[in-house]
Structure formats: C-alpha cells, structure tokens
Scaffold this motif. Structure first.
Motif, mmCIF file in Angstrom:
data_model
loop_
_atom_site.group_PDB
_atom_site.id
_atom_site.type_symbol
_atom_site.label_atom_id
_atom_site.label_comp_id
_atom_site.label_asym_id
_atom_site.label_seq_id
_atom_site.Cartn_x
_atom_site.Cartn_y
_atom_site.Cartn_z
ATOM 1 N N VAL A 252 0.837 -1.211 0.000
ATOM 2 C CA VAL A 252 0.000 0.000 0.000
ATOM 3 C C VAL A 252 0.871 1.260 0.000
ATOM 4 C CG1 VAL A 252 -1.691 1.311 1.362
ATOM 5 C CG2 VAL A 252 -1.968 -1.163 1.058
ATOM 6 N N GLN A 253 2.006 1.209 0.676
ATOM 7 C CA GLN A 253 3.041 2.252 0.753
ATOM 8 C C GLN A 253 2.687 3.421 1.675
ATOM 9 O OE1 GLN A 253 5.469 0.864 -0.227
ATOM 10 N NE2 GLN A 253 5.296 -0.055 -2.237
ATOM 11 N N HIS A 254 1.478 3.942 1.597
ATOM 12 C CA HIS A 254 1.063 5.025 2.499
ATOM 13 C C HIS A 254 -0.450 5.115 2.447
ATOM 14 C CE1 HIS A 254 1.622 8.682 4.912
ATOM 15 N NE2 HIS A 254 2.921 8.395 4.927
ATOM 16 N N ILE A 255 -1.037 6.003 3.282
ATOM 17 C CA ILE A 255 -2.490 6.157 3.243
ATOM 18 C C ILE A 255 -2.910 7.617 3.136
ATOM 19 C CG2 ILE A 255 -2.963 6.368 5.725
ATOM 20 C CD1 ILE A 255 -4.854 4.187 3.100
ATOM 21 N N ASN A 256 -1.992 8.536 3.342
ATOM 22 C CA ASN A 256 -2.339 9.959 3.231
ATOM 23 C C ASN A 256 -2.513 10.344 1.765
ATOM 24 O OD1 ASN A 256 -0.865 12.864 2.725
ATOM 25 N ND2 ASN A 256 -2.281 12.923 4.468
ATOM 26 N N ASP A 257 -3.589 11.047 1.447
ATOM 27 C CA ASP A 257 -3.908 11.364 0.054
ATOM 28 C C ASP A 257 -2.827 12.207 -0.619
ATOM 29 O OD1 ASP A 257 -6.308 10.059 -0.659
ATOM 30 O OD2 ASP A 257 -7.468 11.452 0.575
ATOM 31 N N ARG A 258 -2.291 13.192 0.108
ATOM 32 C CA ARG A 258 -1.271 14.041 -0.523
ATOM 33 C C ARG A 258 -0.040 13.233 -0.884
ATOM 34 N NH1 ARG A 258 3.370 16.378 0.041
ATOM 35 N NH2 ARG A 258 3.737 15.458 2.097
ATOM 36 N N ILE A 259 0.380 12.371 0.033
ATOM 37 C CA ILE A 259 1.576 11.579 -0.228
ATOM 38 C C ILE A 259 1.318 10.542 -1.317
ATOM 39 C CG2 ILE A 259 3.142 9.876 0.787
ATOM 40 C CD1 ILE A 259 3.155 11.522 3.313
ATOM 41 N N ILE A 293 6.034 2.837 3.360
ATOM 42 C CA ILE A 293 7.202 3.719 3.285
ATOM 43 C C ILE A 293 6.933 4.920 4.177
ATOM 44 C CG2 ILE A 293 8.558 5.260 1.817
ATOM 45 C CD1 ILE A 293 7.983 3.401 -0.521
ATOM 46 N N THR A 294 7.863 5.212 5.058
ATOM 47 C CA THR A 294 7.737 6.417 5.871
ATOM 48 C C THR A 294 8.977 7.288 5.683
ATOM 49 O OG1 THR A 294 7.231 7.283 8.080
ATOM 50 C CG2 THR A 294 8.773 5.424 7.965
ATOM 51 N N GLY A 295 8.818 8.583 5.975
ATOM 52 C CA GLY A 295 9.919 9.515 5.741
ATOM 53 C C GLY A 295 9.973 10.021 4.318
ATOM 54 N N TYR A 296 8.870 9.822 3.574
ATOM 55 C CA TYR A 296 8.795 10.336 2.198
ATOM 56 C C TYR A 296 8.955 11.857 2.223
ATOM 57 C CZ TYR A 296 6.928 11.067 -2.519
ATOM 58 O OH TYR A 296 6.767 11.419 -3.835
ATOM 59 N N PRO A 297 9.557 12.461 1.177
ATOM 60 C CA PRO A 297 9.782 13.914 1.175
ATOM 61 C C PRO A 297 8.527 14.700 1.556
ATOM 62 C CG PRO A 297 10.882 12.944 -0.708
ATOM 63 C CD PRO A 297 10.124 11.826 -0.030
ATOM 64 N N GLY A 298 8.681 15.525 2.578
ATOM 65 C CA GLY A 298 7.586 16.381 3.018
ATOM 66 C C GLY A 298 6.621 15.732 3.973
ATOM 67 N N THR A 300 4.813 15.076 6.972
ATOM 68 C CA THR A 300 4.715 15.755 8.260
ATOM 69 C C THR A 300 4.398 14.743 9.353
ATOM 70 O OG1 THR A 300 2.337 16.143 8.060
ATOM 71 C CG2 THR A 300 3.821 17.810 7.109
ATOM 72 N N ARG A 301 4.524 15.213 10.589
ATOM 73 C CA ARG A 301 4.177 14.340 11.707
ATOM 74 C C ARG A 301 2.694 13.960 11.642
ATOM 75 N NH1 ARG A 301 6.645 10.670 14.970
ATOM 76 N NH2 ARG A 301 4.930 9.889 16.242
ATOM 77 N N GLU A 302 1.867 14.901 11.217
ATOM 78 C CA GLU A 302 0.426 14.632 11.124
ATOM 79 C C GLU A 302 0.129 13.574 10.062
ATOM 80 O OE1 GLU A 302 1.192 18.215 13.221
ATOM 81 O OE2 GLU A 302 1.796 17.674 11.148
ATOM 82 N N GLU A 303 0.833 13.647 8.944
ATOM 83 C CA GLU A 303 0.639 12.644 7.885
ATOM 84 C C GLU A 303 1.135 11.279 8.337
ATOM 85 O OE1 GLU A 303 0.923 15.606 3.997
ATOM 86 O OE2 GLU A 303 2.752 14.837 4.940
ATOM 87 N N PHE A 304 2.216 11.284 9.097
ATOM 88 C CA PHE A 304 2.704 10.021 9.652
ATOM 89 C C PHE A 304 1.706 9.457 10.654
ATOM 90 C CE2 PHE A 304 5.016 7.910 13.142
ATOM 91 C CZ PHE A 304 5.450 6.781 12.461
ATOM 92 N N GLU A 305 1.136 10.310 11.490
ATOM 93 C CA GLU A 305 0.143 9.847 12.471
ATOM 94 C C GLU A 305 -1.084 9.271 11.774
ATOM 95 O OE1 GLU A 305 0.331 9.509 15.602
ATOM 96 O OE2 GLU A 305 2.113 10.671 16.168
ATOM 97 N N LEU A 307 -0.978 7.630 8.999
ATOM 98 C CA LEU A 307 -0.539 6.292 8.610
ATOM 99 C C LEU A 307 -0.575 5.341 9.802
ATOM 100 C CD1 LEU A 307 0.688 4.302 6.585
ATOM 101 C CD2 LEU A 307 2.942 5.297 7.090
ATOM 102 N N ILE A 308 -0.069 5.795 10.930
ATOM 103 C CA ILE A 308 -0.075 4.982 12.154
ATOM 104 C C ILE A 308 -1.500 4.603 12.546
ATOM 105 C CG2 ILE A 308 0.183 5.214 14.656
ATOM 106 C CD1 ILE A 308 2.766 4.385 13.667
ATOM 107 N N ASP A 309 -2.411 5.572 12.509
ATOM 108 C CA ASP A 309 -3.807 5.302 12.873
ATOM 109 C C ASP A 309 -4.429 4.277 11.940
ATOM 110 O OD1 ASP A 309 -3.673 7.048 14.989
ATOM 111 O OD2 ASP A 309 -4.595 8.725 13.908
ATOM 112 N N PHE A 310 -4.129 4.388 10.656
ATOM 113 C CA PHE A 310 -4.660 3.443 9.683
ATOM 114 C C PHE A 310 -4.171 2.028 9.986
ATOM 115 C CE2 PHE A 310 -3.645 1.316 5.546
ATOM 116 C CZ PHE A 310 -4.948 0.921 5.253
ATOM 117 N N ILE A 311 -2.878 1.879 10.264
ATOM 118 C CA ILE A 311 -2.323 0.563 10.581
ATOM 119 C C ILE A 311 -2.962 0.007 11.852
ATOM 120 C CG2 ILE A 311 -0.206 -0.651 11.266
ATOM 121 C CD1 ILE A 311 1.326 1.387 9.499
ATOM 122 N N ARG A 312 -3.163 0.880 12.832
ATOM 123 C CA ARG A 312 -3.765 0.449 14.101
ATOM 124 C C ARG A 312 -5.204 -0.027 13.900
ATOM 125 N NH1 ARG A 312 -3.122 4.846 16.556
ATOM 126 N NH2 ARG A 312 -1.151 4.322 17.598
#
Length: 436
Positions: A252-259, A293-298, A300-305, A307-312
C-alpha cells in the motif's frame, strides 16, 4: 570466451525475481557443460546478480563486487561478471570505478552471458531452472518490468516495460517445477494486478490462477499485487480453491492522500480502504500482507500519524516498513527535496514496527489451542521449522515444532497443535495421525 572446465560461483542478491533470473542462467550454463560451485573460494569465475532497489541493497551489491574485484585483481579468479538491476542502471559509473570487472550486463542479457562463458543460449529451454530455493517451493515469475510511474521507484528503468509471460509458457514452467517435486509455487512480478493486459487486452490473473490450481500443487500463493486495477475476482477464487493460499501481498506504501498523489500511486485513501475492506469481506479467512514507506519527502508528523492510525485500525496480518530512500533515476529524486532527517525516518519505522509487533502478537495468540497445517522448511534434530498457508517463504512467521519421534523431512505437510506463540512465531507439537 572461456573454457567449459572452469568452475563458476553465482551470487544472487535482491528479490525473488532476481532469483528466477539466476536459476534460468544456471540451467542454461549447465546445459552447456558448465559447472557451478557453492563457495566463491572454489570458483574460477564469479558472477554477481545485483540489486539496485534502495540504498541498503545497493550497498550490499557494491560490497560484494568490491570483494570479488579484489579476488580478480589478485589473480584468484579468471573472470568477474556483474549482471542485474544495479548493473543495468549504473553500468557506465561502475565500469569507471571497477576496472577489475570483465563485463557488466543488464537484466535481459542472459544470451550474452552464456556466450561469453563459451556456451550457446537455447530459447526453448528458457523456462527450465536450476532451483536456488529449497526443492519444495519455487517462484513463478509471471511478468517482467513495470509500467507504473511511482515516484520513489526506478524499477521501470532497470527492468523495462511491463511484459506478461504467456499463460501457455507459465503452465509449461509450472509443470516442470511440479515434476521437480515443488509443492508450493509463489506467483511474482513487479505488479501481478495487471497481468495479461499487454498480451491479451484484459486481466488474465484469475484465469491463470484457475489453470494452475488444476495442477497438482499443494499451495499456490500470490505476491506483489498493486492496489490499482487489482482483479477482485481472484479473492473469490482464493476462497473457493483449496490449494490457493488465503494470502495476498499488496504493498500500500502510504495512506495519506497528498503523499499517495505525490508518490503517483494512482489510487487515494478512500479507494484503498474500500478495496482492502472488500477483500476481507469477500474472504474472511484471508491474511493480508503490505509494505509501507515512511519519511517520504515532506511527510509531516500529522501525515505520519494518519498512517499509524490506519495501521492500528486496519490491523494488517503481515507488514513490513522501509525508510524512504532518495534514489537517483526516480522522479522524487529529480523533483523533491529529501526533507525528513535519517534519524527521524528510522524512528518512524520503529514506531510502525512496534505497533505491528503488538498486532501480530495478538493475531498469533488466536492460533493457540488450534490445529493447523504447516509446510516443513527445515529439520534440526527433533525440532522443525515450518510455515502456515498464511506465511510466505523468507519474509513471514515461522512455526517451530517439536516432532518427537516422528519421521518428517523438508517439503512434508503435517498438522500441528499450537501450544504457544510470540509476535512472529507459533510453537507446537506434531500430530502423528495427520502426517501427509
């Protein structure tokens, strides 16, 4: 051209797709009378099949090339050849840095390699392989290359455009594998979701799966399905056919729409979640593996959170995570700044994997007190190491079993009573009456 009586050591690095290439090369060479050895110190010729996907893989490939180049420089070997993804992408730079390498080859130069070894390439034997895996399981590469434009990935530049293998050739190869004693085949490609579109004009993944299911394999497994264009009828077939594992690897790589948009994944959060939920609804027994994938350019902590919430919430059954690697020959490298510090990337990877460890521990706990079929991979005295249908070779959980006085060997299937578990292991005892 080199004499046929010289011994060859082939080091195959990277993914299972590389492994298949190496197995085909070895088989072609052996048909020409060439001999392979298991130790580089016993070889006259060294061939390294490289990986160039991310920084760690590149480093491993380069370290192995440097070690072999020193052997060539000291006259300990007669020739050194480098092939594969890293060689395809950086041949010019590598030639300048490693003059000890006699020749660099790309990912589709098998005929040239056989010729330089002094042999003749035989197209009719292309799908015959000398397995590098244990003899009871094998990979079946159903397509080569990739047409996706993911911003973080240079695979299309290494492997070329997506090219599906024909159903007929794959069935022929599968039969050859089965005749060798292979019990489990794992379907692989850079993207199995679009198998068949380029050759037949529509998806052929489900049709191929049905044909393979009619062959005498105990397990058939699907790996590396892209979320966009995934043929969902495959999930129904998986549920209906006993020898198709209830397992799907879908990065899936990520879940945030912008990323996801910046990654050029072609699918957003809503459609991704809808797809994953529909898969579980269609087949409640399925186990889903993914990669993030985490740490993608740009990021943010909110975008990472997010992703974390989605995995949880979604609770993937199996999950791996990479720190973003800023790779040359990718659009992200050309257009984005690698803004997340390496320490922060690794911290985020650790957060994700700690969360997944807890999820995995809770999932495995549910197996305690149950009997389940496993495939034995290794026997060590009275202990065997095996896998359930929910675990792919090399990357997933192990089942560690006390066999007591039962005579079993790698490749056997048996029923095991699970007594205990951890996050990534099941522990059990064999049930003698159910040995297969």
């Amino acid at each position: 051209m080199l004499r046929n009586n010289r011994s060859i050591f082939l080091l195959s690095l990277g993914c299972s797709k590389n492994t298949v290439d190496s197995e085909r090369l070895i088989n072609q060479a052996e048909k020409n009378g060439l001999r392979f050895v298991e130790n580089a110190d016993d070889a006259d010729i060294i061939i390294i099949n490289t990986c160039g996907f991310i920084a760690d893989a590149k480093t491993e490939s380069i370290d192995e090339m440097l070690a072999a180049a020193e052997k060539r420089k000291q006259g300990e070997i007669a020739a050194l050849y480098v092939m594969g993804c890293l060689s395809a992408l950086y041949a010019q730079e590598l030639r300048a840095e490693l003059p000890e390498v006699d020749h660099f080859f790309g990912t589709s130069d098998m005929e040239k390699i056989i010729e330089i070894l002094g042999g003749t390439f035989s197209p009719k034997h292309l799908h015959e392989r000398t397995l590098l895996t244990p003899p009871h399981y094998a990979w079946l590469k159903i397509a080569e290359g990739c047409n996706r434009t993911c911003s973080f990935c240079a695979i299309p530049k290494m492997r070329g455009a997506y090219t599906s293998e024909s159903v007929e050739n794959l069935l022929e190869e599968a039969i050859l594998l089965r005749n060798k004693g292979v019990q489990e085949i794992n379907l692989i490609a850079q993207d199995i979701s679009v198998y068949g579109y380029d050759r037949y004009g529509s998806s052929r993944l489900n049709a191929l799966l049905l044909e393979l299911s009619d062959l005498d394999f105990h397990w058939i497994r699907l790996l590396y399905a892209y979320p966009q264009n995934f043929p969902t009828e495959v999930v129904d077939t998986m549920r209906e056919r006993e020898n198709i594992c209830n397992y799907l690897d879908m990065p899936v790589q990520h879940i945030n729409d912008r990323i996801l948009s910046s990654m050029k994944r072609g699918i957003g959060k809503e459609d991704t979640v809808r797809l994953l939920e529909s898969i579980r609804e269609s087949n409640p027994d399925i186990r889903l593996r993914t990669t993030m994938i985490t740490g993608y350019p740009g990021e943010t902590r909110e975008e990472f959170e997010e992703l974390i919430d989605f995995i949880r919430i979604f609770r993937f059954d199996r999950l791996g995570c990479f720190a973003y690697s800023h790779e040359e020959h990718t659009s992200a490298y050309a257009n984005l700044e690698d803004t997340v510090p390496e320490k922060e990337k690794e911290k985020r990877v650790q957060e994700i994997m700690e969360l997944q460890e807890n999820i995995s521990r809770e999932n495995n706990k549910k197996f305690e007190g149950q009997s389940i079929e496993i495939l034995i991979d290794e026997v060590d005295g009275s202990t065997v190491y095996g896998r359930t249908q929910y675990d792919a070779p090399e990357v997933d959980n192990e089942c560690i079993v006390n066999i007591e006085n039962n005579a079993v060997k790698p490749g056997d299937f048996c029923t095991v009573y699970i007594e205990d578990s951890t996050a990534y292991e099941l522990y059990g005892v064999i049930e003698p009456a159910n040995l297969e």
